[in-house]
Design a protein around this motif. Structure first.
Motif, mmCIF file in Angstrom:
data_model
loop_
_atom_site.group_PDB
_atom_site.id
_atom_site.type_symbol
_atom_site.label_atom_id
_atom_site.label_comp_id
_atom_site.label_asym_id
_atom_site.label_seq_id
_atom_site.Cartn_x
_atom_site.Cartn_y
_atom_site.Cartn_z
ATOM 1 N N SER B 126 0.878 -1.337 -0.029
ATOM 2 C CA SER B 126 -0.076 -0.024 0.133
ATOM 3 C C SER B 126 0.656 1.270 0.168
ATOM 4 C CB SER B 126 -1.054 -0.002 1.316
ATOM 5 O OG SER B 126 -0.214 0.038 2.390
ATOM 6 N N GLY B 127 2.123 1.312 0.083
ATOM 7 C CA GLY B 127 3.200 2.532 0.143
ATOM 8 C C GLY B 127 4.439 2.108 0.372
ATOM 9 N N GLY B 128 4.840 0.864 0.485
ATOM 10 C CA GLY B 128 6.388 0.655 0.616
ATOM 11 C C GLY B 128 7.153 0.569 -0.462
ATOM 12 N N PHE B 129 7.084 1.693 -1.339
ATOM 13 C CA PHE B 129 7.781 1.586 -2.419
ATOM 14 C C PHE B 129 8.089 3.052 -3.211
ATOM 15 C CE2 PHE B 129 3.474 0.868 -3.145
ATOM 16 C CZ PHE B 129 2.990 2.004 -3.976
ATOM 17 N N VAL B 130 8.846 3.225 -3.926
ATOM 18 C CA VAL B 130 9.177 4.754 -4.524
ATOM 19 C C VAL B 130 8.602 4.254 -5.935
ATOM 20 C CG1 VAL B 130 10.828 6.291 -5.313
ATOM 21 C CG2 VAL B 130 10.817 5.046 -3.100
ATOM 22 N N SER B 131 7.908 5.310 -6.579
ATOM 23 C CA SER B 131 7.421 4.999 -7.945
ATOM 24 C C SER B 131 8.561 5.666 -8.849
ATOM 25 C CB SER B 131 5.978 5.615 -8.212
ATOM 26 O OG SER B 131 5.110 5.310 -7.119
ATOM 27 N N VAL B 132 9.082 4.823 -9.635
ATOM 28 C CA VAL B 132 10.207 5.390 -10.804
ATOM 29 C C VAL B 132 9.951 4.516 -11.718
ATOM 30 C CG1 VAL B 132 12.542 5.767 -11.219
ATOM 31 C CG2 VAL B 132 11.723 5.795 -8.873
ATOM 32 N N ASN B 133 10.179 5.097 -13.057
ATOM 33 C CA ASN B 133 10.013 4.292 -14.121
ATOM 34 C C ASN B 133 11.378 3.933 -14.592
ATOM 35 O OD1 ASN B 133 9.653 3.795 -16.999
ATOM 36 N ND2 ASN B 133 8.946 5.502 -17.649
ATOM 37 N N GLY B 192 12.158 9.277 -1.969
ATOM 38 C CA GLY B 192 10.948 8.978 -1.356
ATOM 39 C C GLY B 192 10.284 9.902 -0.647
ATOM 40 N N LYS B 193 10.708 10.969 -0.739
ATOM 41 C CA LYS B 193 9.984 12.321 -0.249
ATOM 42 C C LYS B 193 8.825 12.755 -1.119
ATOM 43 C CE LYS B 193 12.729 14.870 2.898
ATOM 44 N NZ LYS B 193 14.086 14.309 2.830
ATOM 45 N N VAL B 194 8.841 12.372 -2.437
ATOM 46 C CA VAL B 194 7.811 12.623 -3.373
ATOM 47 C C VAL B 194 6.329 12.255 -2.978
ATOM 48 C CG1 VAL B 194 7.180 12.875 -5.766
ATOM 49 C CG2 VAL B 194 9.535 12.884 -5.153
ATOM 50 N N GLU B 195 6.535 11.207 -2.697
ATOM 51 C CA GLU B 195 5.250 10.378 -2.006
ATOM 52 C C GLU B 195 5.009 10.386 -0.885
ATOM 53 O OE1 GLU B 195 4.611 7.222 -5.722
ATOM 54 O OE2 GLU B 195 6.515 7.122 -4.761
ATOM 55 N N ALA B 196 5.723 11.005 0.015
ATOM 56 C CA ALA B 196 5.777 10.737 1.569
ATOM 57 C C ALA B 196 4.309 10.910 2.237
ATOM 58 C CB ALA B 196 6.654 11.749 2.087
ATOM 59 N N LYS B 197 3.445 11.806 1.783
ATOM 60 C CA LYS B 197 2.224 12.042 2.416
ATOM 61 C C LYS B 197 1.438 11.084 2.152
ATOM 62 C CE LYS B 197 2.550 16.959 2.629
ATOM 63 N NZ LYS B 197 2.142 18.351 1.927
ATOM 64 N N GLU B 198 1.344 10.355 0.902
ATOM 65 C CA GLU B 198 0.346 9.389 0.408
ATOM 66 C C GLU B 198 0.784 8.135 1.317
ATOM 67 O OE1 GLU B 198 1.237 10.374 -3.718
ATOM 68 O OE2 GLU B 198 1.370 11.711 -1.994
ATOM 69 N N ARG B 199 2.075 7.899 0.982
ATOM 70 C CA ARG B 199 2.664 6.720 1.834
ATOM 71 C C ARG B 199 2.377 6.541 3.111
ATOM 72 N NH1 ARG B 199 7.706 7.617 1.378
ATOM 73 N NH2 ARG B 199 7.985 6.765 -0.682
ATOM 74 N N VAL B 200 2.627 7.570 4.069
ATOM 75 C CA VAL B 200 2.107 7.241 5.288
ATOM 76 C C VAL B 200 0.655 7.183 5.587
ATOM 77 C CG1 VAL B 200 2.074 9.918 6.066
ATOM 78 C CG2 VAL B 200 2.776 8.000 7.824
ATOM 79 N N LEU B 201 -0.051 8.126 4.718
ATOM 80 C CA LEU B 201 -1.586 7.748 5.121
ATOM 81 C C LEU B 201 -1.996 6.412 4.752
ATOM 82 C CD1 LEU B 201 -2.801 11.212 4.085
ATOM 83 C CD2 LEU B 201 -2.499 10.679 6.327
ATOM 84 N N ASN B 202 -1.610 5.849 3.724
ATOM 85 C CA ASN B 202 -1.830 4.593 3.013
ATOM 86 C C ASN B 202 -1.361 3.382 3.757
ATOM 87 O OD1 ASN B 202 -3.367 5.821 0.991
ATOM 88 N ND2 ASN B 202 -1.454 5.531 -0.573
ATOM 89 N N MET B 203 -0.187 3.470 4.246
ATOM 90 C CA MET B 203 0.317 2.396 5.004
ATOM 91 C C MET B 203 -0.452 2.374 6.453
ATOM 92 S SD MET B 203 4.445 2.351 3.891
ATOM 93 C CE MET B 203 4.746 0.719 4.654
ATOM 94 N N VAL B 204 -0.657 3.571 7.014
ATOM 95 C CA VAL B 204 -1.361 3.403 8.342
ATOM 96 C C VAL B 204 -2.751 2.959 8.093
ATOM 97 C CG1 VAL B 204 -2.129 4.770 10.283
ATOM 98 C CG2 VAL B 204 0.016 5.153 9.686
ATOM 99 N N GLN B 205 -3.414 3.421 7.248
ATOM 100 C CA GLN B 205 -4.630 2.780 6.809
ATOM 101 C C GLN B 205 -4.676 1.354 6.850
ATOM 102 O OE1 GLN B 205 -7.601 4.782 6.711
ATOM 103 N NE2 GLN B 205 -8.580 2.716 6.837
ATOM 104 N N THR B 206 -3.938 0.734 6.279
ATOM 105 C CA THR B 206 -3.546 -0.771 5.620
ATOM 106 C C THR B 206 -3.376 -1.221 7.088
ATOM 107 O OG1 THR B 206 -2.903 -0.113 3.452
ATOM 108 C CG2 THR B 206 -2.546 -2.441 4.224
ATOM 109 N N MET B 207 -2.321 -0.874 7.880
ATOM 110 C CA MET B 207 -2.105 -1.353 9.103
ATOM 111 C C MET B 207 -3.460 -1.485 10.109
ATOM 112 S SD MET B 207 0.553 0.311 11.899
ATOM 113 C CE MET B 207 -0.464 1.672 12.138
ATOM 114 N N ASP B 208 -4.123 -0.655 10.204
ATOM 115 C CA ASP B 208 -5.420 -0.349 10.967
ATOM 116 C C ASP B 208 -6.374 -1.584 10.477
ATOM 117 O OD1 ASP B 208 -4.203 1.342 12.525
ATOM 118 O OD2 ASP B 208 -5.305 3.254 11.775
ATOM 119 N N ASP B 209 -6.579 -1.422 9.000
ATOM 120 C CA ASP B 209 -7.437 -2.420 8.304
ATOM 121 C C ASP B 209 -7.208 -3.933 8.799
ATOM 122 O OD1 ASP B 209 -8.801 -0.337 7.272
ATOM 123 O OD2 ASP B 209 -7.914 -0.371 5.487
ATOM 124 N N GLU B 210 -5.772 -4.215 8.751
ATOM 125 C CA GLU B 210 -5.328 -5.524 8.861
ATOM 126 C C GLU B 210 -5.526 -6.144 10.527
ATOM 127 O OE1 GLU B 210 -4.498 -7.769 6.924
ATOM 128 O OE2 GLU B 210 -4.027 -6.736 5.081
#
Lengths: 289, 248
Positions: B126-133, B192-210
């Motif tokens: 859900s967010g533990g990556f860096v999107s690079v082509n 990793g800074k580029v996607e920092a905000k979405e990353r933390v929100l998504n990973m925390v959300q998934t953590m809670d959902d699990e």
């Protein structure tokens, strides 16, 4: 949890400063200072806002804590057959919910004992009885004026004056059937509808008798020692709650970093010891006085 | 060395499971804990009993596959090591050793001591990556200057092997140390800074959902972590989360 917790820490400091007047200022001066402070705390609009914020914080902190505890229990449906949590974490940190519940029970009883009495009951007014020498006539043989010692009650009013009272307030029974206190300062006779007296409620004497001092005209508290012990124990529980809670709040808010972790942890521990200890010493000193 | 092992046996996810006692003799102090388990399994197979299932892979303390809650502590009584690097010299002759699987709703038991840790994978997805082509011109990593301090902190966070000891030892079965290590590792670096905000929100959300619990800052995870991942990472993640939640 962190924001309300830290706000409640601030509240503790304010509350403590108010309470310290009970031991640092003695005699009639202390009574005046404390009762004026109590009047200020129940009538100042800014304080009102702060007090509602405090009630809200306590409720939110308790309800949120309860919800988190339920969620956390659900996150581990099966417990370990053998677990040694002492090896990796401090006891207060693991028992925050239980410590918090005890503190909440204390807050409720504390509010019933003082806050509710101050707000909703006929607490005796702040009076002082002075002996005055009053001429009561002339000696028929010598013609000299006869002076008699009279005990007169003075009420301490909101504008800082002692006003002579027409009735003997010090000995009066402030029964709820007969009397009613309006606007926190005015004492009315219910049957006649007339104002009997006006002055500050005497919370100071309430506190003093509650923790074991004998004050003329007020019922003495035979359970004072028990209350002092329960108060001190509650403060110890509060201390353990703060031992973890203070620094934990900073961690939750993301304010912990290598640079400040030592300072925050030390400040938290000092806070957890000093504040509850200072609270606890007040009833002890009152009881021993 | 003679030992008395109390091991959790559970035949499958639906089985109720129970603690069973196995006496074992001839354990050498130089054996690793898993070698001792191999020895026990050999005995069990020889006697016609089913061997105890447990997770393991590299046995060098770097893959994060081994687990085991040994005598009330994740990865056993030693600090800074995984179960495969725990040696039997840490125990005494005649000891009773409790061996249990990680206990968490988000880590259901598959069999005996093996738990399903795929919830960690879903958090990573859900967010533990860096999107690079990466098709074609891959940029050399060293062409982006990174402050030494940040690089060191990111590296420290990256040493997390995702074993789940933090979840196992947390009284709330919270995955905050794991997730915060992954969030920190990426958000400290420019890529990793580029996607920092979405990353933390998504990973925390998934953590809670699990179904992981909440962090109450007891610090047990940091103590039991075989890689010494610091609580500082959790503070950083909380900071990032606040920033993300308020500005996104």
């Amino acid at each position: 949890m962190a924001l309300t917790g830290l706000f409640l820490c601030l509240f503790l400091v304010g509350h403590l400063l108010g309470n310290l007047q009970l031991i640092f200022i003695t005699g009639e001066e202390g009574k005046v200072a404390f009762n004026e402070y109590a009047y200020f705390m129940t009538h100042n609009p800014a304080v009102k806002v702060l007090s509602y914020l405090t009630y809200f914080s306590i409720l939110f902190h308790a309800i949120d804590g309860l919800m988190l505890t339920i969620q956390n229990k659900k996150a581990r449906p099966t417990n370990y057959a053998m677990n040694k949590p002492n090896t990796n974490s401090s006891t207060p940190a693991r028992y925050m919910a239980i410590l918090g519940t005890v503190v909440l029970v204390f807050i409720c009883t504390h509010m019933v004992n003082f806050w509710a009495k101050m707000h909703f009951t006929n607490m005796p007014l702040h009076t002082i009885t002075k002996s005055i020498e009053a001429p009561v006539g002339q000696d028929p043989t010598t013609g000299q004026p006869v002076v008699k010692e009279l005990e007169v009650d003075y009420v301490y009013t909101t504008n800082g004056q002692y006003q002579e009272s027409k009735v003997s307030l010090a000995e009066m029974n402030y029964s709820e059937e007969k009397y009613e206190i309006k606007k926190g300062t005015m004492l009315y006779d219910k049957t006649s509808g007339l104002k009997v007296a006006e002055g500050l409620k005497d919370l100071h004497s309430q506190v003093m008798t509650f923790f074991g001092q004998d004050i003329k005209g007020l019922p003495s508290n035979s359970n004072a020692l028990l209350y002092v012990i329960l108060y001190v124990l509650s403060m110890a529980v509060l201390g353990f709650h703060l031992w973890h809670g203070f620094s934990s709040a900073f961690q939750t808010l993301g304010l912990r970093s290598k640079k400040y972790v030592g300072a925050i942890s030390m400040a938290g521990k000092l806070f957890a010891v000093i504040i509850p200890a200072a609270f606890a010493i007040i009833p002890i000193l009152i009881y021993l006085a | 060395m003679k030992l008395n092992l109390k091991i959790w046996r559970q035949n499958g996810p639906q089985d109720k499971g129970e603690m069973k006692t196995y006496p074992i003799d001839g354990v050498d102090g130089d054996m690793s804990f898993l070698e001792m388990m191999d020895m026990l399994n050999n005995q069990l197979v020889e006697s016609g009993e089913s061997p105890v299932a447990f997770d393991h892979d590299c046995r060098e303390g770097i893959c994060g596959m081994c687990s085991l809650y040994i005598n009330g502590e994740a990865h056993g009584p030693d600090r800074g090591v995984t179960t495969c690097q725990l040696h039997m010299r840490k125990f005494n002759d005649g000891d009773t050793i409790y061996i249990e699987p990680w206990r968490a709703k988000a880590f259901p038991v598959i069999k005996d001591l093996v738990v399903d840790r795929s919830s960690f994978d879903r958090i990573m997805n859900s967010g533990g990556f860096v999107s690079v082509n990466t098709s074609g011109n891959t940029v050399d990593a060293n062409s982006i200057p990174i402050p030494k301090d940040d690089a060191d902190k990111a590296f420290e966070a990256a040493t997390c092997i995702g074993c789940g000891a933090c979840v196992a030892s947390c009284k709330n079965a919270s995955a905050m140390l794991f997730v915060s290590a992954k969030v920190s590792q990426l958000s400290l670096l420019p890529q990793g800074k580029v996607e920092a905000k979405e990353r933390v929100l998504n990973m925390v959300q998934t953590m809670d959902d699990e179904g992981f619990g909440n962090c109450t800052n007891t610090g047990a995870c940091e103590v039991e972590c075989p890689k010494g991942i610091s609580l500082e990472n959790i503070a950083r993640m909380n900071r990032e989360y606040l920033k993300g939640a308020l500005t996104k």
